[in-house]
Design a protein around this motif. Structure first.
Motif, short mmCIF file in Angstrom:
data_model
loop_
_atom_site.label_atom_id
_atom_site.label_comp_id
_atom_site.label_asym_id
_atom_site.label_seq_id
_atom_site.Cartn_x
_atom_site.Cartn_y
_atom_site.Cartn_z
N GLY A 62 -13.76 -20.20 -57.15
CA GLY A 62 -14.26 -19.72 -58.43
C GLY A 62 -13.45 -18.53 -58.89
O GLY A 62 -12.53 -18.08 -58.19
N ALA A 63 -13.79 -18.02 -60.05
CA ALA A 63 -13.09 -16.87 -60.63
C ALA A 63 -13.58 -15.57 -59.98
O ALA A 63 -14.73 -15.47 -59.56
N VAL A 64 -12.68 -14.58 -59.93
CA VAL A 64 -12.98 -13.29 -59.31
C VAL A 64 -12.65 -12.18 -60.29
O VAL A 64 -11.59 -12.20 -60.93
N LEU A 65 -13.56 -11.19 -60.42
CA LEU A 65 -13.35 -10.04 -61.29
C LEU A 65 -13.92 -8.80 -60.62
O LEU A 65 -15.09 -8.77 -60.26
N ALA A 66 -13.07 -7.77 -60.42
CA ALA A 66 -13.51 -6.47 -59.90
C ALA A 66 -12.43 -5.45 -60.21
O ALA A 66 -11.31 -5.81 -60.57
N SER A 67 -12.77 -4.19 -60.07
CA SER A 67 -11.79 -3.12 -60.30
C SER A 67 -10.69 -3.17 -59.26
O SER A 67 -9.51 -3.19 -59.57
N THR A 82 -9.04 -5.24 -62.50
CA THR A 82 -8.84 -4.35 -63.64
C THR A 82 -8.09 -3.08 -63.27
O THR A 82 -7.64 -2.36 -64.15
N GLU A 83 -7.98 -2.80 -61.98
CA GLU A 83 -7.21 -1.64 -61.51
C GLU A 83 -6.16 -2.08 -60.49
O GLU A 83 -5.00 -2.16 -60.80
N VAL A 84 -6.58 -2.36 -59.25
CA VAL A 84 -5.63 -2.62 -58.17
C VAL A 84 -5.93 -3.96 -57.51
O VAL A 84 -7.08 -4.27 -57.23
N LEU A 85 -4.87 -4.70 -57.23
CA LEU A 85 -4.98 -5.93 -56.46
C LEU A 85 -4.11 -5.79 -55.22
O LEU A 85 -2.91 -5.50 -55.34
N GLU A 86 -4.72 -5.93 -54.03
CA GLU A 86 -3.98 -5.89 -52.78
C GLU A 86 -4.01 -7.29 -52.17
O GLU A 86 -5.08 -7.82 -51.89
N LEU A 87 -2.84 -7.88 -51.99
CA LEU A 87 -2.73 -9.18 -51.36
C LEU A 87 -2.16 -8.96 -49.97
O LEU A 87 -0.99 -8.66 -49.80
N VAL A 93 -3.88 -17.29 -52.95
CA VAL A 93 -4.55 -17.38 -54.24
C VAL A 93 -3.98 -18.58 -54.98
O VAL A 93 -2.78 -18.65 -55.22
N ASN A 94 -4.85 -19.53 -55.29
CA ASN A 94 -4.48 -20.69 -56.09
C ASN A 94 -5.08 -20.50 -57.47
O ASN A 94 -6.19 -20.95 -57.75
N GLY A 95 -4.37 -19.79 -58.33
CA GLY A 95 -4.85 -19.48 -59.67
C GLY A 95 -4.07 -18.32 -60.25
O GLY A 95 -3.33 -17.64 -59.54
N ASP A 96 -4.25 -18.12 -61.53
CA ASP A 96 -3.56 -17.02 -62.20
C ASP A 96 -4.16 -15.69 -61.79
O ASP A 96 -5.35 -15.59 -61.48
N VAL A 97 -3.32 -14.65 -61.79
CA VAL A 97 -3.71 -13.33 -61.33
C VAL A 97 -3.40 -12.31 -62.43
O VAL A 97 -2.30 -12.29 -62.96
N THR A 98 -4.40 -11.48 -62.76
CA THR A 98 -4.22 -10.40 -63.72
C THR A 98 -4.52 -9.09 -63.01
O THR A 98 -5.53 -8.99 -62.31
N TYR A 99 -3.67 -8.10 -63.17
CA TYR A 99 -3.80 -6.85 -62.43
C TYR A 99 -3.18 -5.71 -63.23
O TYR A 99 -2.37 -5.92 -64.12
N LYS A 100 -3.55 -4.48 -62.87
CA LYS A 100 -2.91 -3.30 -63.42
C LYS A 100 -1.88 -2.77 -62.42
O LYS A 100 -0.79 -2.39 -62.78
N ALA A 101 -2.25 -2.75 -61.13
CA ALA A 101 -1.33 -2.36 -60.05
C ALA A 101 -1.43 -3.43 -58.97
O ALA A 101 -2.52 -3.92 -58.68
N LEU A 102 -0.29 -3.78 -58.38
CA LEU A 102 -0.24 -4.86 -57.39
C LEU A 102 0.44 -4.40 -56.12
O LEU A 102 1.50 -3.78 -56.18
N GLU A 103 -0.17 -4.70 -54.98
CA GLU A 103 0.44 -4.49 -53.68
C GLU A 103 0.40 -5.83 -52.97
O GLU A 103 -0.67 -6.39 -52.73
N MET A 104 1.58 -6.38 -52.65
CA MET A 104 1.65 -7.71 -52.05
C MET A 104 2.41 -7.63 -50.73
O MET A 104 3.57 -7.23 -50.70
N HIS A 105 1.74 -7.99 -49.65
CA HIS A 105 2.33 -7.94 -48.32
C HIS A 105 3.11 -9.21 -48.04
O HIS A 105 2.83 -10.27 -48.60
N ASN A 106 4.06 -9.10 -47.12
CA ASN A 106 4.83 -10.24 -46.68
C ASN A 106 3.88 -11.29 -46.09
O ASN A 106 3.05 -10.96 -45.25
N GLY A 107 3.98 -12.52 -46.55
CA GLY A 107 3.12 -13.60 -46.08
C GLY A 107 2.08 -14.01 -47.09
O GLY A 107 1.57 -15.12 -47.05
N ALA A 108 1.73 -13.13 -48.02
CA ALA A 108 0.76 -13.47 -49.07
C ALA A 108 1.36 -14.50 -50.02
O ALA A 108 2.56 -14.49 -50.28
N VAL A 109 0.50 -15.40 -50.52
CA VAL A 109 0.96 -16.48 -51.39
C VAL A 109 0.11 -16.51 -52.66
O VAL A 109 -1.12 -16.46 -52.59
#
Length: 140
Positions: A62-67, A82-87, A93-109
């Motif tokens: 389903g859809a996810v929404l949080a700060s 709406t603020e930070v996304l840490e992957l 994640v199988n879907g579109d992603v909207t973020y203000k700040a993004l941190e993506m670790h090696n291995g995240a998809v």
């Protein structure tokens, strides 16, 4: 980062355990950690900053929404942070992603489109995220 000196919650107010399966939407305030399986949208309903933790053991369909969203499990649907996304390394994640700040670790998809939200865009979430059947109601 969250404006007006607001910070994301440092505590988890609610926990969905690893043996728990929920069919239906979840609306939360404060901090929520999901270790189980949720079939439905997971959405913060607070004007205050919120934090959602999706552990390595968990799945959300389903859809996810949080700060502030921290993902180390699987989300099948759009994600709006709406603020930070840490992957984290096991995030899928199988879907579109909207973020203000993004941190993506090696291995995240991410199998979807990444959309950067400008810092002055406010806390309005899209009513429907393009390319998905999952819908998020507008957040005040």
């Amino acid at each position: 980062m969250f404006g007006s000196g607001s910070k994301p919650p440092r505590t988890i107010d609610s926990l969905i355990g690893s043996q728990t399966k929920i069919d239906g939407d979840i609306a939360f305030e404060g901090g929520l950690r999901i270790d189980g399986c949720v079939t439905g949208n997971v959405q913060s309903v607070s004007a205050k900053p919120t934090m959602l933790i999706v552990s390595e053991l968990s799945t959300i369909k389903g859809a996810v929404l949080a700060s502030h969203v921290i993902v180390n499990g699987t989300i099948e649907g759009p994600v709006v942070a709406t603020e930070v996304l840490e992957l984290q390394p096991h995030a899928k994640v199988n879907g579109d992603v909207t973020y203000k700040a993004l941190e993506m670790h090696n291995g995240a998809v991410v199998d979807g489109t990444l959309h950067h939200q400008a810092a002055d865009a406010g806390r309005q979430a899209p009513v429907a995220i393009q390319g998905s059947d999952a819908k998020l109601p507008e957040v005040a």
